[in-house]
Design a protein around this motif. Sequence first.
Motif, PDB file in Angstrom:
ATOM      1  N   UNK A 196      51.484  40.967 -28.819  1.00 51.40           N
ATOM      2  CA  UNK A 196      50.973  41.912 -29.819  1.00 51.40           C
ATOM      3  C   UNK A 196      49.845  42.762 -29.245  1.00 51.40           C
ATOM      4  N   UNK A 197      48.971  42.170 -28.437  1.00 43.22           N
ATOM      5  CA  UNK A 197      47.893  42.923 -27.814  1.00 43.22           C
ATOM      6  C   UNK A 197      48.438  44.010 -26.894  1.00 43.22           C
ATOM      7  N   UNK A 198      49.507  43.690 -26.168  1.00 49.61           N
ATOM      8  CA  UNK A 198      50.107  44.665 -25.254  1.00 49.61           C
ATOM      9  C   UNK A 198      50.722  45.827 -26.020  1.00 49.61           C
ATOM     10  N   UNK A 199      51.424  45.517 -27.108  1.00 46.44           N
ATOM     11  CA  UNK A 199      51.998  46.578 -27.937  1.00 46.44           C
ATOM     12  C   UNK A 199      50.887  47.427 -28.545  1.00 46.44           C
ATOM     13  N   UNK A 200      49.824  46.775 -29.012  1.00 50.29           N
ATOM     14  CA  UNK A 200      48.702  47.515 -29.589  1.00 50.29           C
ATOM     15  C   UNK A 200      48.040  48.413 -28.542  1.00 50.29           C
ATOM     16  N   UNK A 201      47.985  47.941 -27.305  1.00 52.36           N
ATOM     17  CA  UNK A 201      47.419  48.756 -26.233  1.00 52.36           C
ATOM     18  C   UNK A 201      48.210  50.055 -26.075  1.00 52.36           C
TER      19      UNK A 201
ATOM     20  N   UNK B 212      50.810  48.348 -17.155  1.00 51.97           N
ATOM     21  CA  UNK B 212      52.226  48.726 -17.153  1.00 51.97           C
ATOM     22  C   UNK B 212      52.427  50.194 -16.775  1.00 51.97           C
ATOM     23  N   UNK B 213      51.373  50.807 -16.226  1.00 54.05           N
ATOM     24  CA  UNK B 213      51.421  52.199 -15.751  1.00 54.05           C
ATOM     25  C   UNK B 213      51.827  53.165 -16.864  1.00 54.05           C
ATOM     26  N   UNK B 214      51.500  52.801 -18.105  1.00 58.14           N
ATOM     27  CA  UNK B 214      51.780  53.653 -19.266  1.00 58.14           C
ATOM     28  C   UNK B 214      53.248  54.042 -19.341  1.00 58.14           C
ATOM     29  N   UNK B 215      54.099  53.091 -18.983  1.00 59.55           N
ATOM     30  CA  UNK B 215      55.534  53.332 -18.921  1.00 59.55           C
ATOM     31  C   UNK B 215      56.228  52.628 -20.095  1.00 59.55           C
ATOM     32  N   UNK B 216      56.852  53.364 -21.003  1.00 60.08           N
ATOM     33  CA  UNK B 216      57.510  52.734 -22.148  1.00 60.08           C
ATOM     34  C   UNK B 216      58.610  51.749 -21.750  1.00 60.08           C
ATOM     35  N   UNK B 217      59.320  52.034 -20.652  1.00 58.13           N
ATOM     36  CA  UNK B 217      60.379  51.117 -20.221  1.00 58.13           C
ATOM     37  C   UNK B 217      59.780  49.792 -19.741  1.00 58.13           C
ATOM     38  N   UNK B 218      58.675  49.878 -18.997  1.00 61.69           N
ATOM     39  CA  UNK B 218      58.002  48.646 -18.571  1.00 61.69           C
ATOM     40  C   UNK B 218      57.456  47.882 -19.771  1.00 61.69           C
ATOM     41  N   UNK B 219      56.988  48.612 -20.780  1.00 57.36           N
ATOM     42  CA  UNK B 219      56.506  47.958 -21.991  1.00 57.36           C
ATOM     43  C   UNK B 219      57.645  47.201 -22.674  1.00 57.36           C
ATOM     44  N   UNK B 220      58.794  47.852 -22.815  1.00 60.81           N
ATOM     45  CA  UNK B 220      59.936  47.194 -23.450  1.00 60.81           C
ATOM     46  C   UNK B 220      60.377  45.975 -22.654  1.00 60.81           C
ATOM     47  N   UNK B 221      60.411  46.114 -21.329  1.00 62.42           N
ATOM     48  CA  UNK B 221      60.785  44.980 -20.496  1.00 62.42           C
ATOM     49  C   UNK B 221      59.804  43.834 -20.600  1.00 62.42           C
ATOM     50  N   UNK B 222      58.513  44.158 -20.684  1.00 64.53           N
ATOM     51  CA  UNK B 222      57.487  43.123 -20.804  1.00 64.53           C
ATOM     52  C   UNK B 222      57.616  42.379 -22.126  1.00 64.53           C
ATOM     53  N   UNK B 223      57.829  43.125 -23.206  1.00 64.97           N
ATOM     54  CA  UNK B 223      57.984  42.491 -24.516  1.00 64.97           C
ATOM     55  C   UNK B 223      59.194  41.562 -24.526  1.00 64.97           C
ATOM     56  N   UNK B 224      60.317  42.046 -23.991  1.00 74.13           N
ATOM     57  CA  UNK B 224      61.519  41.208 -23.936  1.00 74.13           C
ATOM     58  C   UNK B 224      61.307  39.993 -23.029  1.00 74.13           C
TER      59      UNK B 224
END
Length: 391
Positions: free
Chosen positions: A359-364, A282-294
Amino acid sequence: MSAIVWIAAVSLAAWLWLLLCQGFFWRTDVRLPPRTEPAEWPSVCVVVPARDEAAVLPSSLPSLLAQDYPGRAEVFLVDDGSSDGTGELARELALRHGGLPLTVDAPGEPAAGWTGKLWAVRHGITLARAREPEFLLLTDADIAHAPDSLRELVAAARTGGFDMVSQMARLRVESLWERLVVPAFVYFFAQLYPFRRIGRPGARTTAAAGGCVLLRTETAVRARIPDAVRHAVIDDVALARAVRGAGGHIWLGLAERVDSVRPYPGLHDLWRMVSRSAYAQLRHNPLLLAGTVLGLALVYLVPPLALFVGLTAGGTATAVLGGLAWLVMTGTYVPMLRYYGQPLWLAPLLPFTAFLYLLMTVDSAVQHYRGRGAAWKGRTYARPDALTDEG
């Protein structure tokens, strides 16, 4: 319509789009393309980066040495600072089993800005290029090859005019957790990078499977491999993009003759395997992380929840929409379970597995911000934009 009905409807629409418009990612019939054997077989050098692989090497290295290849071929195993005698064991296995010539060497600690694996690959390619091979086979130390694997890869590359042929090795599926997580890992990868699109000339979808990559040497030089991807944690996708960017024609599919022998017996082992690179994806991008989780929640978690809510609260529309979405999801997972020889009752459990991946992605991400992200075998890598460009 209530909010839950709308959410369930969007989830179903997403699944219908994935089913029909995402390159038929769920099909598992993308195997090595039709090929004819060349009149003259090109020379090949096999490069194997290895760090603390003594546990798996007896199951993998002999299969490389035993390749039934009509042309000139040899193997270079690069010992990446192992502490378990990997290099010495490789030499012993070569003496015991014979077969293709084996060179074992060590490059020392990686230079700044390099991952250990790619530093080892760089050293191996340098050694290999002295033999002037037409092709390089980059394969991981935990990958076992059928005796005709190299022959089939080269024939496919020559016949199809491919600069890179990569196969997604069949991962080990024996423990309960491997059965739950491993087929889904390949399923999710194919969903992100539909194999059917990758082999098309001019395709935008680009990926590779790092465990097995046959690469034309002149293309590697033109694409500056591995220097161009020296800091990549997800090195296989980065390598494919570099080759595509240099005008290379690539192919990726599922393997029939290539298997990973690395065990992941417990959830902890699989968790570490996924979480070490998930946030890098996710290129260490918090916005991409939020989008992925959603996105994971909407696509994988909403269908069973909508069905449950609809059945318990008397919402027929919610139950029908959720049930249909879950049914489509389950149906698209069945071919991957069949490819791995797993029971089909695992298919409806995909939402549970997707929740684990969430959960693994958030933990990452959490581990990254704690300074322990992208850790593997004693090394922790910085995010690429924190590195200086060394050319």
